[in-house]
Motif scaffolding. Sequence first.
Motif, PDB file in Angstrom:
ATOM      1  N   GLU A 146       0.795  -1.233  -0.346  1.00 16.23           N
ATOM      2  CA  GLU A 146       0.257  -0.008   0.053  1.00 16.23           C
ATOM      3  C   GLU A 146       1.440   0.955   0.132  1.00 16.23           C
ATOM      4  N   ARG A 147      -0.004   2.616  -0.480  1.00 12.92           N
ATOM      5  CA  ARG A 147       1.456   3.335  -0.875  1.00 12.92           C
ATOM      6  C   ARG A 147       0.497   3.921  -0.160  1.00 12.92           C
ATOM      7  N   ALA A 148       0.011   4.279   1.101  1.00 12.40           N
ATOM      8  CA  ALA A 148      -1.154   6.184   1.762  1.00 12.40           C
ATOM      9  C   ALA A 148      -1.913   4.559   2.727  1.00 12.40           C
ATOM     10  N   ALA A 149      -3.054   5.789   3.419  1.00 11.74           N
ATOM     11  CA  ALA A 149      -3.947   5.557   3.857  1.00 11.74           C
ATOM     12  C   ALA A 149      -4.308   6.762   4.479  1.00 11.74           C
ATOM     13  N   VAL A 150      -5.880   6.369   5.086  1.00 10.42           N
ATOM     14  CA  VAL A 150      -6.743   8.339   4.952  1.00 10.42           C
ATOM     15  C   VAL A 150      -6.966   7.934   6.496  1.00 10.42           C
ATOM     16  N   ASN A 151      -7.337   9.048   6.715  1.00 15.29           N
ATOM     17  CA  ASN A 151      -8.049   9.528   8.382  1.00 15.29           C
ATOM     18  C   ASN A 151      -9.265   9.306   8.484  1.00 15.29           C
ATOM     19  N   GLN A 152      -9.851   7.988   7.775  1.00 15.20           N
ATOM     20  CA  GLN A 152     -11.241   7.229   8.092  1.00 15.20           C
ATOM     21  C   GLN A 152     -11.155   6.001   8.345  1.00 15.20           C
ATOM     22  N   GLU A 153     -11.879   5.838   8.951  1.00 13.15           N
ATOM     23  CA  GLU A 153     -12.432   4.466   9.820  1.00 13.15           C
ATOM     24  C   GLU A 153     -13.827   4.166   9.338  1.00 13.15           C
ATOM     25  N   PHE A 154     -14.219   2.765   9.205  1.00 14.17           N
ATOM     26  CA  PHE A 154     -15.841   2.833   8.477  1.00 14.17           C
ATOM     27  C   PHE A 154     -15.439   0.897   9.002  1.00 14.17           C
ATOM     28  N   GLY A 155     -16.760   0.340   9.342  1.00 19.94           N
ATOM     29  CA  GLY A 155     -16.695  -0.647  10.159  1.00 19.94           C
ATOM     30  C   GLY A 155     -17.034  -1.470  11.464  1.00 19.94           C
ATOM     31  N   ALA A 156     -17.450  -2.662  11.462  1.00 19.89           N
ATOM     32  CA  ALA A 156     -17.822  -3.534  12.532  1.00 19.89           C
ATOM     33  C   ALA A 156     -16.218  -3.879  12.987  1.00 19.89           C
ATOM     34  N   ASP A 157     -16.023  -4.002  14.058  1.00 22.70           N
ATOM     35  CA  ASP A 157     -15.067  -4.771  14.409  1.00 22.70           C
ATOM     36  C   ASP A 157     -15.535  -6.509  15.146  1.00 22.70           C
ATOM     37  N   ASN A 158     -14.189  -6.364  15.528  1.00 20.66           N
ATOM     38  CA  ASN A 158     -15.508  -8.137  16.747  1.00 20.66           C
ATOM     39  C   ASN A 158     -16.309  -7.761  17.996  1.00 20.66           C
ATOM     40  N   THR A 159     -16.042  -6.829  17.934  1.00 21.39           N
ATOM     41  CA  THR A 159     -16.575  -6.861  19.528  1.00 21.39           C
ATOM     42  C   THR A 159     -18.030  -5.625  18.638  1.00 21.39           C
ATOM     43  N   ASN A 160     -18.596  -5.350  17.388  1.00 21.46           N
ATOM     44  CA  ASN A 160     -19.080  -4.932  17.242  1.00 21.46           C
ATOM     45  C   ASN A 160     -19.577  -2.687  17.192  1.00 21.46           C
ATOM     46  N   ASP A 161     -18.029  -2.948  17.564  1.00 16.52           N
ATOM     47  CA  ASP A 161     -17.891  -1.330  18.077  1.00 16.52           C
ATOM     48  C   ASP A 161     -17.923  -0.761  15.894  1.00 16.52           C
ATOM     49  N   PHE A 162     -19.018   0.085  16.003  1.00 16.39           N
ATOM     50  CA  PHE A 162     -19.425   0.004  14.580  1.00 16.39           C
ATOM     51  C   PHE A 162     -18.393   1.481  14.425  1.00 16.39           C
ATOM     52  N   LYS A 163     -17.680   2.172  13.046  1.00 19.12           N
ATOM     53  CA  LYS A 163     -17.720   3.044  13.092  1.00 19.12           C
ATOM     54  C   LYS A 163     -18.557   3.981  11.797  1.00 19.12           C
TER      55      LYS A 163
END
Length: 185
Positions: free
Chosen positions: A74-91
């Motif tokens: 990967e070349r870059a990362a963005v300052n954004q989060e989206f989706g549910a993790d394993n604890t169902n914490d949704f961003k």
Amino acid sequence: FGPFLNITKNPSWIVVNNLPNTIDNVNIIKHKLSVNWKEVKKNIHSLTQQKPHAIAIISVGYDPTPEIKNIRVERAAVNQEFGADNTNDFKFGNKIFKDGKPQLNLNPKLLDNNLTIDSLVTELRKKSKVTNIIAGTALDFKTSAGTYICNETFYSVLYYTAKTKSDTYVTFIHIPTFKNVKQAD
């Protein structure tokens, strides 16, 4: 990374765990991250503080998308989060860091003046005999770190190393499903 979704054995951890403990007298420190928004950021911060003079931090993540057939540096990362993790914490489009730039890119010089991301990909192809390794494209979520935990990890490492003005080389490698990786003859 550890398990997530219905994947009990994360291929990224299988790859990392099978690396040697040293390469050319350089210690390889392996750390499995949970697929958890809060834990990833906390662990990355701790790891970057524990090893401020590390030569490199190379994160590896798994992309379960069936049509993805390439290993991506990967070349870059963005300052954004989206989706549910394993604890169902949704961003839902949250910023990873309030004071962070919209996008952080790899240092164009990488390890030295002669090593670009494209030359790194070429060397990986030669050494591994895996033909389908490509360079990700910045801001194309189909060929970048995206907005899920992989991106969170990559962005956090870039953010913390930039904050401390570290010379540590940072990158993120996405691997596809093992059956999609083709080896050269």
